[in-house]
Write a protein that holds these residues in place. Structure first.
Motif, mmCIF file in Angstrom:
data_model
loop_
_atom_site.group_PDB
_atom_site.id
_atom_site.type_symbol
_atom_site.label_atom_id
_atom_site.label_comp_id
_atom_site.label_asym_id
_atom_site.label_seq_id
_atom_site.Cartn_x
_atom_site.Cartn_y
_atom_site.Cartn_z
ATOM 1 N N THR A 40 0.832 -1.195 0.000
ATOM 2 C CA THR A 40 0.000 0.000 0.000
ATOM 3 C C THR A 40 0.867 1.246 0.000
ATOM 4 O O THR A 40 2.041 1.232 0.392
ATOM 5 C CB THR A 40 -0.917 0.030 1.242
ATOM 6 O OG1 THR A 40 -0.108 0.201 2.414
ATOM 7 C CG2 THR A 40 -1.708 -1.268 1.365
ATOM 8 N N GLU A 42 0.742 3.555 1.941
ATOM 9 C CA GLU A 42 1.032 4.008 3.298
ATOM 10 C C GLU A 42 2.475 3.699 3.691
ATOM 11 O O GLU A 42 3.121 4.483 4.392
ATOM 12 C CB GLU A 42 0.073 3.355 4.287
ATOM 13 C CG GLU A 42 0.288 3.792 5.733
ATOM 14 C CD GLU A 42 -0.676 3.131 6.704
ATOM 15 O OE1 GLU A 42 -0.619 3.468 7.902
ATOM 16 O OE2 GLU A 42 -1.488 2.272 6.256
ATOM 17 N N HIS A 43 2.987 2.533 3.269
ATOM 18 C CA HIS A 43 4.316 2.109 3.683
ATOM 19 C C HIS A 43 5.297 1.926 2.529
ATOM 20 O O HIS A 43 6.493 1.727 2.774
ATOM 21 C CB HIS A 43 4.218 0.806 4.477
ATOM 22 C CG HIS A 43 3.353 0.912 5.695
ATOM 23 N ND1 HIS A 43 3.585 1.832 6.701
ATOM 24 C CD2 HIS A 43 2.235 0.239 6.054
ATOM 25 C CE1 HIS A 43 2.667 1.708 7.645
ATOM 26 N NE2 HIS A 43 1.822 0.761 7.273
ATOM 27 N N PHE A 44 4.813 1.963 1.296
ATOM 28 C CA PHE A 44 5.678 1.816 0.134
ATOM 29 C C PHE A 44 5.332 2.881 -0.899
ATOM 30 O O PHE A 44 4.154 3.212 -1.070
ATOM 31 C CB PHE A 44 5.525 0.427 -0.504
ATOM 32 C CG PHE A 44 5.921 -0.701 0.392
ATOM 33 C CD1 PHE A 44 7.222 -1.165 0.411
ATOM 34 C CD2 PHE A 44 5.000 -1.303 1.233
ATOM 35 C CE1 PHE A 44 7.599 -2.206 1.243
ATOM 36 C CE2 PHE A 44 5.355 -2.338 2.075
ATOM 37 C CZ PHE A 44 6.664 -2.796 2.075
ATOM 38 N N HIS A 145 15.772 0.484 4.074
ATOM 39 C CA HIS A 145 14.810 0.560 2.983
ATOM 40 C C HIS A 145 14.934 -0.670 2.088
ATOM 41 O O HIS A 145 16.019 -1.239 1.928
ATOM 42 C CB HIS A 145 15.035 1.814 2.135
ATOM 43 C CG HIS A 145 14.621 3.085 2.816
ATOM 44 N ND1 HIS A 145 15.384 3.695 3.778
ATOM 45 C CD2 HIS A 145 13.517 3.861 2.656
ATOM 46 C CE1 HIS A 145 14.778 4.792 4.193
ATOM 47 N NE2 HIS A 145 13.647 4.919 3.532
ATOM 48 N N SER A 157 10.390 1.120 0.103
ATOM 49 C CA SER A 157 9.717 1.306 1.383
ATOM 50 C C SER A 157 9.901 2.737 1.861
ATOM 51 O O SER A 157 10.942 3.367 1.647
ATOM 52 C CB SER A 157 10.260 0.325 2.421
ATOM 53 O OG SER A 157 11.661 0.480 2.596
ATOM 54 N N ARG A 158 8.896 3.235 2.503
ATOM 55 C CA ARG A 158 8.942 4.597 3.009
ATOM 56 C C ARG A 158 9.769 4.666 4.297
ATOM 57 O O ARG A 158 10.040 3.657 4.950
ATOM 58 C CB ARG A 158 7.527 5.123 3.258
ATOM 59 C CG ARG A 158 6.712 5.310 1.984
ATOM 60 C CD ARG A 158 5.397 6.012 2.293
ATOM 61 N NE ARG A 158 4.569 6.174 1.112
ATOM 62 C CZ ARG A 158 4.660 7.201 0.256
ATOM 63 N NH1 ARG A 158 5.559 8.161 0.485
ATOM 64 N NH2 ARG A 158 3.864 7.283 -0.794
ATOM 65 N N ASP A 159 10.146 5.878 4.665
ATOM 66 C CA ASP A 159 10.909 6.079 5.890
ATOM 67 C C ASP A 159 10.172 5.483 7.085
ATOM 68 O O ASP A 159 8.957 5.664 7.228
ATOM 69 C CB ASP A 159 11.126 7.571 6.142
ATOM 70 C CG ASP A 159 12.045 8.203 5.106
ATOM 71 O OD1 ASP A 159 12.736 7.455 4.398
ATOM 72 O OD2 ASP A 159 12.070 9.448 5.030
ATOM 73 N N THR A 161 9.512 2.381 7.811
ATOM 74 C CA THR A 161 8.796 1.114 7.611
ATOM 75 C C THR A 161 9.596 -0.072 8.149
ATOM 76 O O THR A 161 9.052 -0.960 8.797
ATOM 77 C CB THR A 161 8.491 0.898 6.118
ATOM 78 O OG1 THR A 161 7.652 1.960 5.651
ATOM 79 C CG2 THR A 161 7.780 -0.435 5.884
ATOM 80 N N LYS A 181 5.734 -2.052 10.749
ATOM 81 C CA LYS A 181 4.578 -1.411 10.120
ATOM 82 C C LYS A 181 4.066 -2.197 8.918
ATOM 83 O O LYS A 181 2.876 -2.176 8.604
ATOM 84 C CB LYS A 181 4.940 0.013 9.687
ATOM 85 C CG LYS A 181 5.290 0.926 10.851
ATOM 86 C CD LYS A 181 5.605 2.323 10.352
ATOM 87 C CE LYS A 181 5.934 3.251 11.524
ATOM 88 N NZ LYS A 181 6.255 4.627 11.052
ATOM 89 N N ALA A 182 4.956 -2.850 8.210
ATOM 90 C CA ALA A 182 4.611 -3.638 7.022
ATOM 91 C C ALA A 182 5.706 -4.687 6.855
ATOM 92 O O ALA A 182 6.652 -4.741 7.646
ATOM 93 C CB ALA A 182 4.497 -2.748 5.786
ATOM 94 N N HIS A 183 5.609 -5.525 5.831
ATOM 95 C CA HIS A 183 6.629 -6.538 5.626
ATOM 96 C C HIS A 183 6.819 -6.802 4.145
ATOM 97 O O HIS A 183 6.040 -6.357 3.303
ATOM 98 C CB HIS A 183 6.258 -7.837 6.358
ATOM 99 C CG HIS A 183 4.897 -8.364 6.032
ATOM 100 N ND1 HIS A 183 4.638 -9.117 4.917
ATOM 101 C CD2 HIS A 183 3.713 -8.234 6.680
ATOM 102 C CE1 HIS A 183 3.357 -9.452 4.890
ATOM 103 N NE2 HIS A 183 2.775 -8.924 5.942
#
Length: 242
Positions: A40, A42-44, A145, A157-159, A161, A181-183
């Motif tokens: 998503t 949100e995290h990528f 990242h 990946s966003r900062d 994550t 937060k995500a994987h």
């Protein structure tokens, strides 16, 4: 190039009484522990192939997507060994260009679980390789990242994550990073785990290989560290495409 700063060889599956196991990240015949991947915005951040072009993708002869890879010099790229063993690879994409694969090799200890592979190309790749740096001096919980192609879409990946957890004593060649937060997800296998500087320079620390699962929940992500690999001495087991 747009700004990107804002922004799991056959692996032996061991099932314990707590239902702990590791799931390799190929896109073939998998049974994911969740219904869909965490891909998503949100995290990528989804990016074009021309962004960080040395972070490439792998395909079969029929054009179907297999996984990710990382260019380390003009003739060679690293990927997860299981992408080679299971993928029937034919070519790679870097940026907007496609390059036919010449030879494929697995780490000499692949059958013992060292999930790393090397591919060479019929013609040189014109893009600048991703520089490799040592993991030894990276402090625990350092933000990291990923750049990979989970679900076939290229993303970074966003900062915040992912964070560096460490290298376990019983697995000295693996980098463990936390899915707070995500994987990582299927198709990210073979992609880049690294460090992104404040001025958007990306340095390679490891090749994404698998995630770990307990009771259906992902508790860690892992990459094969690359700072301690002798490309010519360690990766020599020939792989002949089926």
């Amino acid at each position: 190039m747009r700004s990107i700063r804002s922004v799991l060889f056959v692996l032996l599956i061991v099932i314990t009484p707590s239902c702990q196991f590791s799931e390799k990240l190929d896109d073939t015949d998998h049974t994911p522990p969740q219904s869909k991947g965490p891909q998503t915005e949100e995290h990528f951040m989804f990016i074009d192939h021309d962004d960080v072009p040395a972070s490439g993708s792998l395909y079969r002869k029929d054009g179907s997507f297999v996984g990710s890879c990382v260019l380390i010099d003009e003739n060679r790229a690293l990927t997860a060994g299981h992408c080679i063993e299971q993928g029937d690879l034919e070519y790679a994409r870097f940026g907007s260009e496609f390059f036919m694969i010449d030879e494929q090799f697995l780490h000499k200890d692949y059958d013992l679980g060292d999930d790393l592979g090397l591919i060479t190309f019929c013609t040189p790749v014109s893009y600048t390789p991703v520089p490799i740096i040592s993991i030894d001096n990276v402090p625990s919980m350092t933000p990291l990242h990923t750049i990979a192609h989970g679900n076939g879409e290229k993303k970074i990946s966003r900062d915040g994550t992912f964070h560096y957890y460490g290298i376990l004593r019983n697995k000295p060649n693996e980098i463990v990073f936390l899915p707070l937060k995500a994987h990582v997800w299927f198709g990210d296998s073979g992609g880049a785990l690294g460090y992104l500087t404040w001025d958007n320079h990306f340095f390679l620390l490891g090749i994404i290989t698998h995630f770990g699962v307990i009771d259906g929940k992902i508790y860690e992500c892992a990459a094969r560290r690359v700072d301690n690999v002798d490309i010519d001495a360690d990766i020599w087991l020939p792989w002949f495409p089926k």
